[in-house]
Design an enzyme around this catalytic site. Structure first.
Site, PDB file in Angstrom:
ATOM      1  N   ARG A   1     -13.126  -9.371   1.668  1.00 15.91           N
ATOM      2  CA  ARG A   1     -11.556  -9.093   1.584  1.00 15.91           C
ATOM      3  C   ARG A   1     -10.396 -10.485   1.249  1.00 15.91           C
ATOM      4  NH1 ARG A   1     -10.197  -3.752   1.669  1.00 15.91           N
ATOM      5  NH2 ARG A   1      -8.334  -4.366   1.108  1.00 15.91           N
TER       6      ARG A   1
ATOM      7  N   HIS B   1      -7.404   0.775  -6.237  1.00 16.71           N
ATOM      8  CA  HIS B   1      -7.552  -0.758  -5.538  1.00 16.71           C
ATOM      9  C   HIS B   1      -8.399  -2.011  -5.620  1.00 16.71           C
ATOM     10  CE1 HIS B   1      -7.279  -1.408  -1.008  1.00 16.71           C
ATOM     11  NE2 HIS B   1      -8.778  -0.355  -0.603  1.00 16.71           N
TER      12      HIS B   1
ATOM     13  N   CYS C   1     -16.131   0.949   0.887  1.00 17.79           N
ATOM     14  CA  CYS C   1     -15.341   0.284   0.609  1.00 17.79           C
ATOM     15  C   CYS C   1     -14.589  -0.146   2.818  1.00 17.79           C
ATOM     16  CB  CYS C   1     -14.437   0.405   0.003  1.00 17.79           C
ATOM     17  SG  CYS C   1     -13.005   1.625  -0.034  1.00 17.79           S
TER      18      CYS C   1
ATOM     19  N   GLN D   1     -10.236  -4.516  -3.349  1.00 17.02           N
ATOM     20  CA  GLN D   1     -11.480  -3.862  -2.990  1.00 17.02           C
ATOM     21  C   GLN D   1     -12.629  -4.717  -4.248  1.00 17.02           C
ATOM     22  OE1 GLN D   1     -12.123  -3.043   0.464  1.00 17.02           O
ATOM     23  NE2 GLN D   1     -13.901  -2.950  -0.432  1.00 17.02           N
TER      24      GLN D   1
ATOM     25  N   ARG E   1       0.668  -1.433  -0.119  1.00 18.31           N
ATOM     26  CA  ARG E   1       0.421   0.432  -0.500  1.00 18.31           C
ATOM     27  C   ARG E   1       0.924   0.894   0.101  1.00 18.31           C
ATOM     28  NH1 ARG E   1      -4.977   0.585   3.970  1.00 18.31           N
ATOM     29  NH2 ARG E   1      -6.217   0.032   2.041  1.00 18.31           N
TER      30      ARG E   1
ATOM     31  N   ASP F   1     -17.983   6.182  -1.160  1.00 19.03           N
ATOM     32  CA  ASP F   1     -16.428   6.534  -0.735  1.00 19.03           C
ATOM     33  C   ASP F   1     -16.465   7.469   0.037  1.00 19.03           C
ATOM     34  OD1 ASP F   1     -14.214   5.198   0.289  1.00 19.03           O
ATOM     35  OD2 ASP F   1     -12.486   5.896  -2.077  1.00 19.03           O
TER      36      ASP F   1
HETATM   37  N1  NVA Z   1     -10.275   6.163  -1.108  1.00 15.94           N
HETATM   38  C1  NVA Z   1     -10.226   5.928  -0.217  1.00 15.94           C
HETATM   39  C2  NVA Z   1     -10.457   3.782   0.331  1.00 15.94           C
HETATM   40  C3  NVA Z   1      -9.741   3.700   1.694  1.00 15.94           C
HETATM   41  C4  NVA Z   1     -10.360   2.318   1.996  1.00 15.94           C
HETATM   42  C5  NVA Z   1      -8.587   6.058   0.345  1.00 15.94           C
HETATM   43  O1  NVA Z   1      -8.369   6.325  -0.957  1.00 15.94           O
HETATM   44  O2  NVA Z   1      -9.014   6.663   1.737  1.00 15.94           O
END
Ligand code: NVA
Length: 307
Positions: A292, A128, A264, A131, A101, A224
């Site tokens: 997940r 992502h 998510c 997810q 990440r 989101d």
């Molecule tokens: N769009 C959000 C997803 C978090 C899992 C972020 O990047 O913070």
């Protein structure tokens, strides 16, 4: 050739279906597949906050017979102590796969070019994809199919989840409509590529600034956070632009009455999603969080079989 999962379209439609079928089998029989027996190690590197990603990968890697090794991105200080290329070479000598990440997709690509083992995107600013595998598995469970299903993504269409939904949804033959304010639609190149994919899968990608139009008739309503990781300094502008796109009972009333609602997580109740929606009967967010583990086990096993 070593395969990687850096963005949703790294899997073609047939491969995506194969991974999702494997995820369903992993969920039905969580301890039956042990491609990491040894145990072989999977390195998980986190440069950004995490909850679901860390715990679902750690639990899933253990269920695959492996050893989940968490690497603190702050201590590794990639790009400061040493470059991504050298870290990749070191991780590849210790681990059978690397899960990372980080902010920049380009760094993930660099990792994949030098690790010598499969690299999996555990979230970047751009995509992502793990997810999305979990989300597609969740839609299959609740709606019964993916092809032709109408999805509305409302809110920050320019964030990683917006881009991943248009790519993965198009790959699955879904009809994805993004409803977002001006300046917050998904990247034009990503949309163009998703439409190319959709032309061969029977899917579609539509964009609108009207949240009601986006949601009308949808079988799946997705949102989101309005302020993704790394965007915190834009909070004031974002909190001004996004309120019409919040998934309230009123907005949801325009969707199919049987629509499911997805997020998510982490969620901000009263902002992108009303408390009565996320905590209500149409919400499937906890299934997404559980899936997940199953979906990530499937992509790891699938990649390792090809490495
Ligand atoms: N769009 C959000 C997803 C978090 C899992 C972020 O990047 O913070």
């Amino acid at each position: 050739m070593t395969r990687h999962f850096l963005r949703d379209d790294d899997l073609d439609p047939a491969e995506q279906a194969e991974v999702l079928a494997l995820a369903a089998r992993m969920k039905a029989e969580p301890f039956a597949h042990r491609p990491l027996d040894g145990p072989r190690t999977v390195a998980m590197v986190f440069d950004r906050p995490t909850l679901r990603t860390q715990v679902s990968f750690a639990a899933g890697i253990a269920e695959l017979g492996g050893n989940p090794m968490t690497v603190d991105g702050g201590l590794a200080a990639m790009g400061q102590r040493e470059g991504v290329e050298d870290v990749a070479r070191v991780l590849g000598r210790q681990a059978s796969a690397v899960v990372w990440r980080t902010a920049h997709q380009s760094d993930l690509v660099t990792m994949s070019l030098h690790a010598g083992v499969p690299v999996v995107n555990a979230l970047t600013d751009e995509f992502h994809p793990c997810q999305l595998l979990a989300d597609l598995q969740t839609v299959q469970e609740h709606v019964g199919t993916l092809a032709g299903v109408r999805v509305a993504f409302v809110g920050d269409g320019a964030c990683n989840m917006g881009s991943s939904w248009v790519l993965a949804g198009a790959t699955a033959g879904m009809h994805v409509t993004v409803g977002a304010p001006r300046g917050y639609l998904p990247d034009a190149g990503v949309v163009e590529h998703a439409r190319d994919i959709a032309s061969s899968t029977g899917g579609a990608v539509e964009l609108t600034h009207d949240p009601v139009e986006a949601v009308t008739g949808a079988a799946v309503v997705v949102t989101d956070s309005w302020v993704s990781m790394g965007r915190e300094e834009e909070s004031i502008d974002r909190l001004r632009a996004f309120p019409p796109y919040g998934v309230t009972p009123d907005l949801l009333s325009h969707a199919d009455p049987a629509a499911i609602v997805m997020h998510c997580l982490p969620a901000y109740r009263g902002k992108e999603i009303a408390a009565e929606v996320i905590d209500g009967p149409q919400s499937v967010v906890w299934d997404e969080a559980e899936n997940r583990r199953h979906a990530q086990k499937a992509i790891l096993a699938w990649l390792l079989e090809r490495a």
